[in-house]
Write an enzyme that holds these catalytic residues in place. Structure first.
Site, PDB file in Angstrom:
ATOM      1  N   GLY A  73       0.783  -1.231   0.000  1.00 61.43           N
ATOM      2  CA  GLY A  73       0.000   0.000   0.000  1.00 61.43           C
ATOM      3  C   GLY A  73       0.816   1.283   0.000  1.00 61.43           C
ATOM      4  O   GLY A  73       0.302   2.334  -0.368  1.00 61.43           O
TER       5      GLY A  73
ATOM      6  N   ASP B  52       1.719  -4.127   8.066  1.00 56.89           N
ATOM      7  CA  ASP B  52       3.176  -3.906   8.035  1.00 56.89           C
ATOM      8  C   ASP B  52       3.619  -3.453   6.648  1.00 56.89           C
ATOM      9  O   ASP B  52       2.799  -3.229   5.755  1.00 56.89           O
ATOM     10  CB  ASP B  52       3.931  -5.140   8.564  1.00 56.89           C
ATOM     11  CG  ASP B  52       4.055  -6.284   7.560  1.00 56.89           C
ATOM     12  OD1 ASP B  52       3.853  -6.071   6.351  1.00 56.89           O
ATOM     13  OD2 ASP B  52       4.387  -7.409   7.995  1.00 56.89           O
TER      14      ASP B  52
ATOM     15  N   VAL C  18       4.837  -4.648   3.950  1.00 58.42           N
ATOM     16  CA  VAL C  18       4.594  -5.319   2.668  1.00 58.42           C
ATOM     17  C   VAL C  18       3.122  -5.673   2.438  1.00 58.42           C
ATOM     18  O   VAL C  18       2.798  -6.330   1.454  1.00 58.42           O
ATOM     19  CB  VAL C  18       5.452  -6.602   2.519  1.00 58.42           C
ATOM     20  CG1 VAL C  18       6.919  -6.259   2.489  1.00 58.42           C
ATOM     21  CG2 VAL C  18       5.150  -7.607   3.617  1.00 58.42           C
ATOM     22  N   LYS C  19       2.238  -5.257   3.330  1.00 55.61           N
ATOM     23  CA  LYS C  19       0.848  -5.662   3.185  1.00 55.61           C
ATOM     24  C   LYS C  19       0.060  -4.724   2.254  1.00 55.61           C
ATOM     25  O   LYS C  19       0.469  -3.584   2.019  1.00 55.61           O
ATOM     26  CB  LYS C  19       0.183  -5.740   4.562  1.00 55.61           C
ATOM     27  CG  LYS C  19       0.840  -6.770   5.503  1.00 55.61           C
ATOM     28  CD  LYS C  19       0.936  -8.161   4.890  1.00 55.61           C
ATOM     29  CE  LYS C  19       1.149  -9.286   5.891  1.00 55.61           C
ATOM     30  NZ  LYS C  19       2.469  -9.377   6.506  1.00 55.61           N
ATOM     31  N   THR C  20      -1.097  -5.229   1.788  1.00 53.99           N
ATOM     32  CA  THR C  20      -1.863  -4.500   0.761  1.00 53.99           C
ATOM     33  C   THR C  20      -2.262  -3.109   1.233  1.00 53.99           C
ATOM     34  O   THR C  20      -2.273  -2.175   0.448  1.00 53.99           O
ATOM     35  CB  THR C  20      -3.119  -5.280   0.338  1.00 53.99           C
ATOM     36  OG1 THR C  20      -2.741  -6.622   0.088  1.00 53.99           O
ATOM     37  CG2 THR C  20      -3.739  -4.684  -0.917  1.00 53.99           C
TER      38      THR C  20
END
Ligand SMILES: *Cc1c(COP(=O)(O)O)cnc(C)c1O
Length: 399
Positions: free
Chosen positions: A3, A183, A185-187
């Site tokens: 995101g 975190d 690397v999340k969408t």
């Protein structure tokens, strides 16, 4: 994903509203905060978005799992079943609450195999954690049916699948509690952060109190210092800056997913021309968050050969069979019981090994993971880069 690719004025504006009050803390400061409660607002928005009754924000997806397990009453001596393909956080939380993780096979959904789950339930099983890995659904309806029959609560680790659904119903709302991670690397991301959702008010109350040292948050003349408590807790409080960023990111989530879907579809079509290729089984393709594309080759050797061509053409895929953070046989610290504790906890108790993990315990998953190739799907992908990847897949198809 991730995101942060679409961080912009919306996130900046949200954060500035917090700094304008100077109050970075979710509780107290009623006189100074000018009615700005970003974490509270984010919780409400997240509950509304997913269709859950309540949401509890916490510091990370790992904390969300721990807080959820605590709310469900899990403790030392209990067993919690999860899958052998997940991020280490899932079972770290299980150990941290004092329980012992038990691992199931995954099937072609790349998520928990319901048939294997049924085999692994014992009288010690206190919770089941299916993980919606790589943005797509576990067979949650089948898993719920088994869990209900045994009267065991289900906690959905939805860290990688915010915004994904089955027939319009959000993942994380099928089980007793759903947990999310924000975190890096999340969408959707808040830097660090997590969320627990539930429609059970008792569980929500447990989570609200546990995540804040047991504070009951009941209004009283003494303020925070005068609050009561029912049990011991810990500190997993989210701060206002994270809540502010979360509000901006949540508003973009459906658009991020739509953009990923377009890119994923084109890559999938290109990969479909590889002889012998198959795709991950999706419970509901429409509800996929399209964060990853996973495709399978007939065997490990073929997958390695295809990936070699992709790598030569600057489009190498991830093989989770080789990845040390997400798949059971590569978790040497788990298998060997490595811990900082001098007495060996949580692998040892009272001088004895509590649990032994056999590296060969999940042969079906190993066979599957070794022949599966995975591309993460960015939110933003330039036409040129997309064409390069499509060209690389076309070359692999001629192998
Ligand atoms: C990222 C992740 C977590 C942990 O989230 P953090 O916010 O990094 O603590 C838990 N489970 C899965 C499946 C994850 O991918």
């Amino acid at each position: 994903m991730p995101g942060f690719e679409v961080f912009g004025d919306e996130e900046k504006q949200q954060v500035l509203e917090v700094f304008d009050t100077g109050i970075l803390f979710r509780y107290e400061f009623g006189a100074e905060r000018n009615d700005v409660y970003k974490v509270r607002e984010f919780e409400q928005a997240f509950a509304d978005y997913t269709g859950a009754v309540s949401a509890q924000a916490v510091t990370s997806g790992t904390a969300a799992l721990k807080v959820a397990l605590a709310a469900l009453g899990v403790g030392a001596g209990d067993e919690v079943i999860t899958q052998g393909f997940t991020f280490v956080a899932t079972w770290e939380a299980i150990f941290d609450i004092g329980a012992v993780p038990v691992f199931t096979e995954v099937n072609e959904t790349l998520n928990m195999d319901p048939a294997d789950l049924e085999k692994k339930i014992t009288e010690k099983t206190k919770a089941i954690i299916p993980v919606h890995m790589l943005g797509a659904q576990a067979q949650i309806k089948e898993i719920m049916a088994i869990a209900d029959r045994h009267n065991i609560p289900v906690l959905e680790d939805t860290a990688q699948a915010a915004g994904a659904r089955i027939e319009g119903r959000h993942l994380g709302t099928f089980g007793a509690i759903g947990t999310f991670s924000f975190d890096s690397v999340k969408t959707m991301t808040t830097g660090e952060g997590g969320m627990c959702i539930t429609s059970d008010q008792e569980l929500w109350k447990n989570m609200s109190e546990y995540h804040d040292h047991g504070h009951d948050h009941a209004v009283n003349p003494g303020g925070r210092g005068g609050e009561g408590r029912r049990f011991i807790g810990f500190n997993y409080r989210m701060m206002e800056l994270q809540g502010a960023i979360g509000l901006a990111q949540l508003a973009k989530l459906d658009d991020m997913i739509a953009a990923q879907k377009k890119t994923k579809q084109q890559l999938k079509e290109a990969a479909a021309s590889i002889p012998g290729v198959g795709f991950r089984r999706l419970v509901d393709e429409e509800g996929d968050s399209a964060t990853f594309l996973a495709f399978m080759l007939p065997d490990k050797e073929r997958a390695a050969a295809v990936n070699a061509v992709l790598k030569e053409n600057n489009a190498g895929a991830i093989n989770f069979g080789e990845n040390s953070w997400h798949f059971y046989p590569s978790w040497e610290h788990l298998l060997e019981g490595k811990t900082l504790a001098d007495n060996g906890w949580p692998f040892m108790a009272h001088g004895k090994r509590r649990v032994i993990y056999d590296p060969k315990a999940l042969p079906v998953s190993a066979e599957l993971m070794n022949r599966t190739l995975v591309y993460p799907i960015p939110v933003l992908m330039g036409q040129e880069r997309l064409q390069d990847m499509i060209d690389a897949l076309a070359k692999a198809a001629k192998l």
